[in-house]
Design a protein around this motif. Sequence first.
Motif, PDB file in Angstrom:
ATOM      1  N   ILE A  71       0.935  -1.413   0.063  1.00 26.99           N
ATOM      2  CA  ILE A  71      -0.170  -0.057  -0.102  1.00 26.99           C
ATOM      3  C   ILE A  71       0.846   1.219   0.087  1.00 26.99           C
ATOM      4  CG2 ILE A  71      -1.696   1.474   1.506  1.00 26.99           C
ATOM      5  CD1 ILE A  71      -2.766  -1.770   2.543  1.00 26.99           C
ATOM      6  N   ASN A  72       1.794   1.115   0.728  1.00 30.82           N
ATOM      7  CA  ASN A  72       2.705   2.251   0.741  1.00 30.82           C
ATOM      8  C   ASN A  72       3.602   2.711  -0.482  1.00 30.82           C
ATOM      9  OD1 ASN A  72       2.390   2.737   3.739  1.00 30.82           O
ATOM     10  ND2 ASN A  72       4.172   1.445   4.255  1.00 30.82           N
ATOM     11  N   VAL A  73       3.857   1.792  -0.985  1.00 26.47           N
ATOM     12  CA  VAL A  73       4.549   1.943  -2.522  1.00 26.47           C
ATOM     13  C   VAL A  73       3.415   2.372  -3.479  1.00 26.47           C
ATOM     14  CG1 VAL A  73       5.870   0.555  -4.412  1.00 26.47           C
ATOM     15  CG2 VAL A  73       6.535   0.335  -1.925  1.00 26.47           C
ATOM     16  N   GLU A  74       2.503   1.993  -3.546  1.00 26.05           N
ATOM     17  CA  GLU A  74       1.433   1.799  -4.504  1.00 26.05           C
ATOM     18  C   GLU A  74       0.976   3.568  -4.388  1.00 26.05           C
ATOM     19  OE1 GLU A  74      -1.443   1.643  -7.371  1.00 26.05           O
ATOM     20  OE2 GLU A  74       0.291   0.551  -7.176  1.00 26.05           O
ATOM     21  N   HIS A  75       0.870   4.001  -3.142  1.00 26.11           N
ATOM     22  CA  HIS A  75       0.392   5.277  -2.658  1.00 26.11           C
ATOM     23  C   HIS A  75       1.547   6.397  -2.720  1.00 26.11           C
ATOM     24  CE1 HIS A  75      -3.383   4.284  -0.237  1.00 26.11           C
ATOM     25  NE2 HIS A  75      -3.418   4.221  -1.650  1.00 26.11           N
ATOM     26  N   ALA A  76       2.821   5.753  -3.344  1.00 27.83           N
ATOM     27  CA  ALA A  76       4.080   6.591  -3.062  1.00 27.83           C
ATOM     28  C   ALA A  76       4.333   7.476  -1.957  1.00 27.83           C
ATOM     29  CB  ALA A  76       4.016   7.421  -4.658  1.00 27.83           C
ATOM     30  N   CYS A  77       4.191   6.795  -0.890  1.00 29.81           N
ATOM     31  CA  CYS A  77       4.617   7.522   0.429  1.00 29.81           C
ATOM     32  C   CYS A  77       5.944   7.771   0.668  1.00 29.81           C
ATOM     33  CB  CYS A  77       3.732   6.844   1.481  1.00 29.81           C
ATOM     34  SG  CYS A  77       3.673   7.838   2.910  1.00 29.81           S
ATOM     35  N   HIS A  78       6.370   8.739   0.465  1.00 31.98           N
ATOM     36  CA  HIS A  78       7.893   9.105   0.955  1.00 31.98           C
ATOM     37  C   HIS A  78       8.091   8.823   2.458  1.00 31.98           C
ATOM     38  CE1 HIS A  78       6.166  12.521   2.887  1.00 31.98           C
ATOM     39  NE2 HIS A  78       7.359  12.959   3.223  1.00 31.98           N
ATOM     40  N   TYR A  79       7.188   8.848   3.127  1.00 34.56           N
ATOM     41  CA  TYR A  79       7.583   8.768   4.676  1.00 34.56           C
ATOM     42  C   TYR A  79       7.331   7.274   4.960  1.00 34.56           C
ATOM     43  CZ  TYR A  79       7.225   9.096   9.918  1.00 34.56           C
ATOM     44  OH  TYR A  79       7.139   9.117  11.075  1.00 34.56           O
ATOM     45  N   CYS A  80       6.230   6.649   4.805  1.00 37.86           N
ATOM     46  CA  CYS A  80       5.886   5.434   5.267  1.00 37.86           C
ATOM     47  C   CYS A  80       6.788   4.323   4.616  1.00 37.86           C
ATOM     48  CB  CYS A  80       4.404   5.119   4.964  1.00 37.86           C
ATOM     49  SG  CYS A  80       3.364   5.896   5.992  1.00 37.86           S
ATOM     50  N   VAL A  81       7.032   4.401   3.357  1.00 42.40           N
ATOM     51  CA  VAL A  81       8.152   3.402   2.878  1.00 42.40           C
ATOM     52  C   VAL A  81       9.355   3.105   3.634  1.00 42.40           C
ATOM     53  CG1 VAL A  81       9.318   2.291   0.918  1.00 42.40           C
ATOM     54  CG2 VAL A  81       7.227   3.092   0.714  1.00 42.40           C
ATOM     55  N   PRO A  82      10.043   4.347   3.949  1.00 37.33           N
ATOM     56  CA  PRO A  82      11.377   4.086   4.807  1.00 37.33           C
ATOM     57  C   PRO A  82      10.919   3.794   6.178  1.00 37.33           C
ATOM     58  CG  PRO A  82      11.528   6.136   3.506  1.00 37.33           C
ATOM     59  CD  PRO A  82      10.030   5.619   3.317  1.00 37.33           C
ATOM     60  N   ALA A  83       9.828   4.085   6.715  1.00 38.32           N
ATOM     61  CA  ALA A  83       9.482   3.960   8.046  1.00 38.32           C
ATOM     62  C   ALA A  83       9.187   2.544   8.331  1.00 38.32           C
ATOM     63  CB  ALA A  83       8.301   4.672   8.615  1.00 38.32           C
ATOM     64  N   HIS A  84       8.584   1.695   7.401  1.00 40.11           N
ATOM     65  CA  HIS A  84       8.054   0.396   7.366  1.00 40.11           C
ATOM     66  C   HIS A  84       9.309  -0.430   6.819  1.00 40.11           C
ATOM     67  CE1 HIS A  84       3.962   0.341   8.856  1.00 40.11           C
ATOM     68  NE2 HIS A  84       3.837   1.402   8.315  1.00 40.11           N
ATOM     69  N   THR A  85      10.373   0.171   6.280  1.00 39.31           N
ATOM     70  CA  THR A  85      11.446  -0.520   6.194  1.00 39.31           C
ATOM     71  C   THR A  85      12.181  -0.898   7.471  1.00 39.31           C
ATOM     72  OG1 THR A  85      11.852   0.350   3.974  1.00 39.31           O
ATOM     73  CG2 THR A  85      13.748  -0.635   4.791  1.00 39.31           C
ATOM     74  N   GLY A  86      12.171   0.095   8.072  1.00 39.03           N
ATOM     75  CA  GLY A  86      12.685  -0.091   9.481  1.00 39.03           C
ATOM     76  C   GLY A  86      11.993  -0.754  10.458  1.00 39.03           C
ATOM     77  N   PHE A 175      15.002   6.602  10.263  1.00 41.76           N
ATOM     78  CA  PHE A 175      14.676   5.914   9.112  1.00 41.76           C
ATOM     79  C   PHE A 175      15.221   6.636   7.733  1.00 41.76           C
ATOM     80  CE2 PHE A 175      10.778   5.224  11.912  1.00 41.76           C
ATOM     81  CZ  PHE A 175      11.106   3.961  12.378  1.00 41.76           C
ATOM     82  N   GLN A 176      15.861   7.772   8.136  1.00 40.96           N
ATOM     83  CA  GLN A 176      16.436   8.276   7.049  1.00 40.96           C
ATOM     84  C   GLN A 176      17.355   7.684   6.011  1.00 40.96           C
ATOM     85  OE1 GLN A 176      17.953  12.053   8.314  1.00 40.96           O
ATOM     86  NE2 GLN A 176      16.144  12.960   8.684  1.00 40.96           N
ATOM     87  N   LYS A 177      17.987   6.613   6.599  1.00 41.34           N
ATOM     88  CA  LYS A 177      19.035   5.601   5.879  1.00 41.34           C
ATOM     89  C   LYS A 177      18.204   4.826   4.984  1.00 41.34           C
ATOM     90  CE  LYS A 177      19.157   2.552   9.784  1.00 41.34           C
ATOM     91  NZ  LYS A 177      20.063   2.270  10.867  1.00 41.34           N
ATOM     92  N   PHE A 178      16.925   4.771   5.103  1.00 42.41           N
ATOM     93  CA  PHE A 178      15.983   4.009   4.119  1.00 42.41           C
ATOM     94  C   PHE A 178      15.191   4.589   3.236  1.00 42.41           C
ATOM     95  CE2 PHE A 178      15.932   1.544   8.267  1.00 42.41           C
ATOM     96  CZ  PHE A 178      16.968   0.520   8.017  1.00 42.41           C
ATOM     97  N   GLU A 179      15.587   5.725   2.927  1.00 36.37           N
ATOM     98  CA  GLU A 179      15.147   6.834   2.006  1.00 36.37           C
ATOM     99  C   GLU A 179      14.643   6.143   0.731  1.00 36.37           C
ATOM    100  OE1 GLU A 179      16.038  10.938  -0.335  1.00 36.37           O
ATOM    101  OE2 GLU A 179      17.662  10.071   0.557  1.00 36.37           O
ATOM    102  N   TRP A 180      13.410   6.630   0.138  1.00 30.70           N
ATOM    103  CA  TRP A 180      12.810   5.901  -1.000  1.00 30.70           C
ATOM    104  C   TRP A 180      12.135   6.618  -1.839  1.00 30.70           C
ATOM    105  CZ3 TRP A 180       7.683   5.460  -2.585  1.00 30.70           C
ATOM    106  CH2 TRP A 180       7.654   4.431  -3.360  1.00 30.70           C
ATOM    107  N   HIS A 181      12.016   6.556  -3.027  1.00 30.78           N
ATOM    108  CA  HIS A 181      11.460   7.211  -4.129  1.00 30.78           C
ATOM    109  C   HIS A 181      10.885   6.286  -4.946  1.00 30.78           C
ATOM    110  CE1 HIS A 181      12.788  11.100  -2.707  1.00 30.78           C
ATOM    111  NE2 HIS A 181      14.075  10.628  -2.749  1.00 30.78           N
ATOM    112  N   LYS A 182       9.496   6.517  -5.368  1.00 28.51           N
ATOM    113  CA  LYS A 182       8.900   5.679  -6.244  1.00 28.51           C
ATOM    114  C   LYS A 182       9.660   5.615  -7.855  1.00 28.51           C
ATOM    115  CE  LYS A 182       4.610   3.925  -7.857  1.00 28.51           C
ATOM    116  NZ  LYS A 182       4.327   2.524  -7.099  1.00 28.51           N
ATOM    117  N   ALA A 183       9.793   4.566  -8.420  1.00 21.80           N
ATOM    118  CA  ALA A 183      10.460   4.384  -9.504  1.00 21.80           C
ATOM    119  C   ALA A 183       9.591   5.065 -10.529  1.00 21.80           C
ATOM    120  CB  ALA A 183      10.854   2.877 -10.057  1.00 21.80           C
ATOM    121  N   SER A 184      10.007   5.463 -11.670  1.00 22.60           N
ATOM    122  CA  SER A 184       9.129   6.137 -12.683  1.00 22.60           C
ATOM    123  C   SER A 184       8.510   5.206 -13.619  1.00 22.60           C
ATOM    124  CB  SER A 184       9.789   7.195 -13.471  1.00 22.60           C
ATOM    125  OG  SER A 184      11.104   7.448 -13.047  1.00 22.60           O
TER     126      SER A 184
END
Length: 184
Positions: A71-86, A175-184
Amino acid sequence: MAKFTLHDKQSAPQESKGLLENSVEAFGMVPNLHAVMAEAPGLLEAYQQLHQLFLDSSFDDEEVTVVWQTINVEHACHYCVPAHTGIAKNMNVDDTITEALRNETPLPTDRLEALREFTLALVRGRGNVDQKAVDAFLEAGFTKRQILEVILATAQKVMSNYTNHLAETPVDEPFQKFEWHKAS
């Protein structure tokens, strides 16, 4: 975009102060998402309750991670993807699962892939899922209860993902070390 306050226990509305204490107890800090949500005590309380209810669902930790991160990735959530990686690391979820979710590549098992596909169908269809997708989910060994639990997680993630989009919530330092951006 409106500037949202990152509340702490001093600046938060009275109704949110205890909720922020719950955050500290659960996470050892007030996550920035919770600090933003504190502006609306009902949102923060509902989010915390849904978070715990989904953790208490019939899914195991890998499956919880698949649903949340899908869900986080589908919604392109810049915050939740790194947080949930941690969070996944803290739950001892295999990094290959986390990386596959973050990169939208195949998961290591057909069962987990079926969970991701069903979650995507539910999110993309806004709850309108065709019988073929439901059948594939059930044939993968999931249950009707788990169909409903994916809805539970979706409600939780809509709260956080949408809040983070509007508030441009800064990613917490751990969680900053898990920064993420949705692939185009």
